[in-house]
Scaffold this active site. Structure first.
Site, PDB file in Angstrom:
ATOM      1  N   ASP A  51       0.839  -1.193   0.000  1.00  5.70           N
ATOM      2  CA  ASP A  51       0.000   0.000   0.000  1.00  5.70           C
ATOM      3  C   ASP A  51       0.877   1.246   0.000  1.00  5.70           C
ATOM      4  O   ASP A  51       1.939   1.286   0.630  1.00  5.70           O
ATOM      5  CB  ASP A  51      -0.911   0.027   1.229  1.00  5.70           C
ATOM      6  CG  ASP A  51      -1.971  -1.053   1.181  1.00  5.70           C
ATOM      7  OD1 ASP A  51      -2.259  -1.535   0.078  1.00  5.70           O
ATOM      8  OD2 ASP A  51      -2.501  -1.415   2.248  1.00  5.70           O
ATOM      9  N   ASP A  57       2.216   9.310   7.073  1.00 10.70           N
ATOM     10  CA  ASP A  57       2.188   7.926   7.578  1.00 10.70           C
ATOM     11  C   ASP A  57       3.500   7.606   8.280  1.00 10.70           C
ATOM     12  O   ASP A  57       3.527   7.082   9.404  1.00 10.70           O
ATOM     13  CB  ASP A  57       2.009   6.935   6.417  1.00 10.70           C
ATOM     14  CG  ASP A  57       0.589   6.828   5.925  1.00 10.70           C
ATOM     15  OD1 ASP A  57      -0.319   6.701   6.756  1.00 10.70           O
ATOM     16  OD2 ASP A  57       0.387   6.853   4.696  1.00 10.70           O
ATOM     17  N   GLU A  79       1.346  -1.022  11.323  1.00 13.60           N
ATOM     18  CA  GLU A  79       0.940  -1.268   9.945  1.00 13.60           C
ATOM     19  C   GLU A  79       2.021  -0.795   8.974  1.00 13.60           C
ATOM     20  O   GLU A  79       2.116  -1.296   7.852  1.00 13.60           O
ATOM     21  CB  GLU A  79      -0.380  -0.552   9.651  1.00 13.60           C
ATOM     22  CG  GLU A  79      -0.928  -0.830   8.263  1.00 13.60           C
ATOM     23  CD  GLU A  79      -2.289  -0.219   8.029  1.00 13.60           C
ATOM     24  OE1 GLU A  79      -2.466   0.392   6.968  1.00 13.60           O
ATOM     25  OE2 GLU A  79      -3.151  -0.345   8.908  1.00 13.60           O
ATOM     26  N   GLU A  80       2.845   0.144   9.403  1.00 11.94           N
ATOM     27  CA  GLU A  80       3.880   0.694   8.529  1.00 11.94           C
ATOM     28  C   GLU A  80       5.198  -0.073   8.604  1.00 11.94           C
ATOM     29  O   GLU A  80       6.160   0.275   7.912  1.00 11.94           O
ATOM     30  CB  GLU A  80       4.129   2.172   8.875  1.00 11.94           C
ATOM     31  CG  GLU A  80       2.892   3.048   8.837  1.00 11.94           C
ATOM     32  CD  GLU A  80       2.175   3.000   7.496  1.00 11.94           C
ATOM     33  OE1 GLU A  80       2.853   2.836   6.459  1.00 11.94           O
ATOM     34  OE2 GLU A  80       0.935   3.120   7.478  1.00 11.94           O
ATOM     35  N   ASP A  98      -2.101   1.262  13.960  1.00 14.02           N
ATOM     36  CA  ASP A  98      -2.160   1.907  12.656  1.00 14.02           C
ATOM     37  C   ASP A  98      -1.930   3.387  12.955  1.00 14.02           C
ATOM     38  O   ASP A  98      -2.848   4.091  13.393  1.00 14.02           O
ATOM     39  CB  ASP A  98      -3.523   1.683  12.003  1.00 14.02           C
ATOM     40  CG  ASP A  98      -3.638   2.359  10.636  1.00 14.02           C
ATOM     41  OD1 ASP A  98      -2.678   3.060  10.247  1.00 14.02           O
ATOM     42  OD2 ASP A  98      -4.669   2.192   9.974  1.00 14.02           O
ATOM     43  N   LEU A 100      -1.586   6.113  11.289  1.00 12.72           N
ATOM     44  CA  LEU A 100      -2.359   7.133  10.599  1.00 12.72           C
ATOM     45  C   LEU A 100      -3.361   6.466   9.666  1.00 12.72           C
ATOM     46  O   LEU A 100      -3.051   6.163   8.513  1.00 12.72           O
ATOM     47  CB  LEU A 100      -1.454   8.084   9.814  1.00 12.72           C
ATOM     48  CG  LEU A 100      -2.193   9.335   9.307  1.00 12.72           C
ATOM     49  CD1 LEU A 100      -2.519  10.269  10.470  1.00 12.72           C
ATOM     50  CD2 LEU A 100      -1.378  10.065   8.263  1.00 12.72           C
ATOM     51  N   ASP A 101      -4.556   6.250  10.168  1.00 14.90           N
ATOM     52  CA  ASP A 101      -5.639   5.697   9.366  1.00 14.90           C
ATOM     53  C   ASP A 101      -6.262   6.801   8.517  1.00 14.90           C
ATOM     54  O   ASP A 101      -6.443   7.929   8.976  1.00 14.90           O
ATOM     55  CB  ASP A 101      -6.706   5.110  10.300  1.00 14.90           C
ATOM     56  CG  ASP A 101      -7.992   4.782   9.573  1.00 14.90           C
ATOM     57  OD1 ASP A 101      -7.994   3.810   8.806  1.00 14.90           O
ATOM     58  OD2 ASP A 101      -8.978   5.523   9.762  1.00 14.90           O
ATOM     59  N   GLU A 262      -6.669  -2.786  12.635  1.00 15.72           N
ATOM     60  CA  GLU A 262      -7.881  -1.994  12.435  1.00 15.72           C
ATOM     61  C   GLU A 262      -9.130  -2.693  12.944  1.00 15.72           C
ATOM     62  O   GLU A 262      -9.864  -2.150  13.785  1.00 15.72           O
ATOM     63  CB  GLU A 262      -8.035  -1.675  10.930  1.00 15.72           C
ATOM     64  CG  GLU A 262      -6.900  -0.825  10.386  1.00 15.72           C
ATOM     65  CD  GLU A 262      -6.872  -0.770   8.869  1.00 15.72           C
ATOM     66  OE1 GLU A 262      -6.792   0.353   8.330  1.00 15.72           O
ATOM     67  OE2 GLU A 262      -6.934  -1.837   8.219  1.00 15.72           O
TER      68      GLU A 262
END
Length: 332
Positions: A51, A57, A79-80, A98, A100-101, A262
């Site tokens: 992604d 982010d 997530e990163e 996460d 920065l959603d 998430e």
């Protein structure tokens, strides 16, 4: 009592260091977002799952990782990041975040957020702390960066709501026990993907769109913000339902939202506020997390509405056909 960072009166003592660190990180990120600056939404690469990553982010990930040093964490899974990051050898908790959603909304000044979940830290490899039954979750929450910066969190005994006071830098308690309303006639889904959805989801949305003349006998409004935190916050405040189903496109066979970072934390917050969260049929929290970056469909919101979606999955194939116009079992 109130201390710099967050009002800790309703927070279990074991979580004080962690919540203070998350509050400090959230307040700092809110300040970065508020100031704006050049190219916060610029593409800077891709994460481990392919992604696109925005500049903010990466900045948010580094900010929280730094803020959480010394907060009692053994592992920090983001997530990163492809793999969990070790924090303190003596830490007793593992955090999945996460940072920065909703980053696709940065340039348009739409609300974005941070989502987090806390698990017991296990001995052995890092993955052992995260690949486990979702109901092992100890705490979950999100921070929403909007007109107000708010923090919503649960420790397994209700869902708490805090608001950042910009004059003090402290998240003050707004509501010690949020109750999700069960009466909003709103649904949130990306309708542009209608042709790819499974038949039960199409049938459910068809019946909502039919309005007063359809089996639901009520007019519905549709919402779609493309920011999970913003969708969750709206639903917590006024009810309704959010749907991100699996669909027929390549890469979407299990949805696109990540179970660990998430779906599981949002599911805990929604359940603790009296709502439901499923993969369309089965409760999210009854599943086992099997991959750090694994994905799942997600449906959450007011209990009656989420249960109704699950019931559509049990209908005979003929009754979820686009040609079937009655579905009297589901009237009103």
């Amino acid at each position: 009592m109130s201390v710099p960072g967050i009002d800790t009166m309703h927070i279990p003592r074991d979580f004080h260091p962690l919540m203070l660190a998350l509050a400090r990180g959230g307040a700092a990120l809110a300040s970065v977002i508020r100031r704006g600056g050049a190219n916060l939404g610029a593409e800077v690469g891709t994460n481990s799952d392919g992604d696109g990553q925005k500049r903010l982010d990466v900045q948010a990930d580094a900010l929280f990782r730094d803020a959480l040093k010394g907060a009692g964490l053994r592992w920090y899974a983001s997530e990163e990041q492809e793999d969990p990051v070790p924090m303190q050898d003596e830490g007793t908790m593992a955090l999945a975040i996460d940072p920065l959603d909703g980053s696709s909304n940065i340039d348009t000044n739409v609300s974005v957020g941070t989502i987090f979940a806390v698990y017991p830290a296990e001995s052995g490899p890092a993955e052992a702390s995260f690949l486990r039954p979702a109901r092992d979750i100890l705490a979950a929450g999100y921070i929403i960066y909007g007109p107000r910066c708010c923090l919503v969190v649960s420790f397994g005994e209700g869902t708490q709501f805090y608001t950042l006071n910009p004059d003090t830098g402290c998240f003050d308690l707004t509501d010690p026990r949020v109750t999700l309303p069960d009466c909003s006639f709103e649904f949130a889904i990306n309708a542009s993907n209608y042709r790819h959805w499974p038949r039960p989801i199409r049938a459910y949305i068809d019946d909502c769109l039919a309005g007063l003349d359809g089996p639901r006998a009520h007019n519905f409004n549709m919402r779609w913000i493309a920011s999970l935190v913003a969708e969750a916050h709206r639903i917590l405040m006024r009810g309704g339902i959010f749907l991100y189903p699996a669909d027929a496109r390549k890469g979407y066979e299990r949805g696109r939202l990540r179970m660990l970072y998430e779906c599981a934390p949002i599911a805990m917050l929604i359940e603790q506020a009296g709502g439901r969260a499923t993969d369309g049929a089965l409760p999210i929290l009854d599943a086992t997390i099997t991959q750090l970056h694994g994905r799942t469909p997600l449906v959450f919101g007011s209990s009656e509405k989420v249960d109704r979606v699950a019931a559509y999955h049990d209908l005979p194939e003929g009754e979820v056909s686009a040609l079937f116009g009655n579905r009297g079992l589901f009237r009103a």
